[in-house]
Design an enzyme around this catalytic site. Structure first.
Site, short mmCIF file in Angstrom:
data_model
loop_
_atom_site.label_atom_id
_atom_site.label_comp_id
_atom_site.label_asym_id
_atom_site.label_seq_id
_atom_site.Cartn_x
_atom_site.Cartn_y
_atom_site.Cartn_z
N CYS A 77 0.83 -1.21 0.00
CA CYS A 77 0.00 0.00 0.00
C CYS A 77 0.87 1.27 0.00
CB CYS A 77 -1.00 -0.08 1.15
SG CYS A 77 -2.49 0.84 0.76
N HIS A 168 -3.41 -5.01 1.81
CA HIS A 168 -2.75 -5.28 3.10
C HIS A 168 -2.73 -6.78 3.41
CE1 HIS A 168 -2.38 -1.22 5.01
NE2 HIS A 168 -3.21 -0.93 4.03
N GLU A 170 -1.01 -8.43 5.38
CA GLU A 170 -0.78 -8.72 6.80
C GLU A 170 -2.08 -8.72 7.59
OE1 GLU A 170 -0.42 -5.91 5.33
OE2 GLU A 170 -0.91 -4.25 6.67
N1 GLN Z 1 -3.76 6.36 1.05
C1 GLN Z 1 -2.43 6.09 1.50
C2 GLN Z 1 -1.40 6.90 0.72
O1 GLN Z 1 -1.71 7.48 -0.25
C3 GLN Z 1 -2.11 4.61 1.43
C4 GLN Z 1 -3.09 3.84 2.28
C5 GLN Z 1 -2.53 2.61 2.93
O2 GLN Z 1 -1.32 2.41 3.05
N2 GLN Z 1 -3.43 1.82 3.45
O3 GLN Z 1 -0.27 6.95 1.08
#
Ligand code: GLN
Length: 195
Positions: A77, A168, A170
Site C-alpha cells: 500500500c 494489506h 498482513e
Molecule cells: N492512502 C495512503 C497513501 O496514499 C495509502 C493507504 C494505505 O497504506 N493503506 O499513502
C-alpha cells in the site's frame, strides 16, 4: 533470514507477527543504520506522505533508496507508493525503484476500503485482499510480473528482488503473500552458480 520492517509509521507490527510466524527473524527498523543489519525489508502501509516526511527529516531517504536498489524489498500500500517510479493524485516523490506508476487513493470516497477476492498467478484458492484507501497501479514496465489482479488492475507485482501490493496482506489470515516474499528473498540472496 533477517528481515527488517520499516517502523516509522503505519501498520508495521502485523507484518512483524506474520513474518515471525513464517520463521523469519525480524528487526523493526527505526534508524537508517539498522538497514545494515537486515537482508531484506518490508515497507508497510500507512500514509506515504507521512513516511516521506519522516524519511526526509532523518537523512533516511538516501540510505533507503540505495538499499532498495539491490536488496529484496516488499512495499504494501503506502510502501508500494514509495517504491514506484511515478506517483499521481497528487504527484509525490518516490524511491524510483520499480517500473510502475501508481495513483494514490484511486478508489474514490465511496469505496475507500473493501475486501476483494483475487485470483493469483500461482494458482490455488482465491486470495482475500484488504484494500484501505488503496492506490492503483496504472502502468507497469516490461520487467514487471503481475502476480494477482483485482478485476483488470494489477494489485500484486514483482520486479526481480522487489514486490509491491496495493492491499494489506498482513491483515488476512492467508500467509501465502508473505511466504512468496520470503521465497523471493531467498532467490535473491542465493549466490550466483559458479561455472
Ligand atoms: N492512502 C495512503 C497513501 O496514499 C495509502 C493507504 C494505505 O497504506 N493503506 O499513502
Amino acid at each position: 533470514m533477517k528481515i527488517g520492517v520499516l517502523a516509522l509509521q503505519g501498520d508495521f507490527d502485523a507484518h512483524r507477527r506474520r513474518l515471525e510466524e513464517l520463521g523469519a527473524e525480524v528487526t523493526l527498523v527505526r534508524k537508517p543504520d539498522q538497514l545494515d543489519e537486515v537482508e531484506a525489508l518490508v515497507i508497510p502501509g500507512g500514509e506515504s506522505s507521512t513516511f516521506l516526511w519522516h524519511l526526509e527529516q532523518s537523512g533516511f531517504l538516501e540510505k533507503l533508496a540505495s538499499f532498495v536498489r539491490t536488496r529484496p524489498t516488499f512495499g504494501t500500500c503506502a510502501g508500494a507508493i514509495l517504491l514506484a517510479s511515478e506517483v499521481t493524485n497528487p504527484p509525490q516523490k518516490a524511491l524510483n525503484a520499480m517500473d510502475i506508476a501508481v495513483e494514490r487513493n484511486a478508489y474514490g470516497r465511496q469505496v475507500q476500503s473493501f475486501i476483494g477476492e483475487l485470483q493469483w498467478s500461482l494458482g490455488g484458492q482465491p486470495l482475500e485482499a484488504v484494500f484501505i484507501r488503496a492506490p492503483k497501479i496504472t502502468r507497469i514496465g516490461p520487467k514487471v510480473e503481475v502476480l494477482a489482479r483485482e478485476g483488470n488492475d494489477p494489485v500484486l507485482v514483482r520486479q526481480g528482488h522487489l514486490m509491491a501490493a496495493t492491499f494489506h496482506p498482513e491483515l488476512s489470515a492467508d500467509t501465502r503473500v508473505h511466504q512468496q516474499f520470503l521465497e523471493t528473498v531467498q532467490a535473491a540472496l542465493k549466490p550466483a552458480p559458479s561455472r
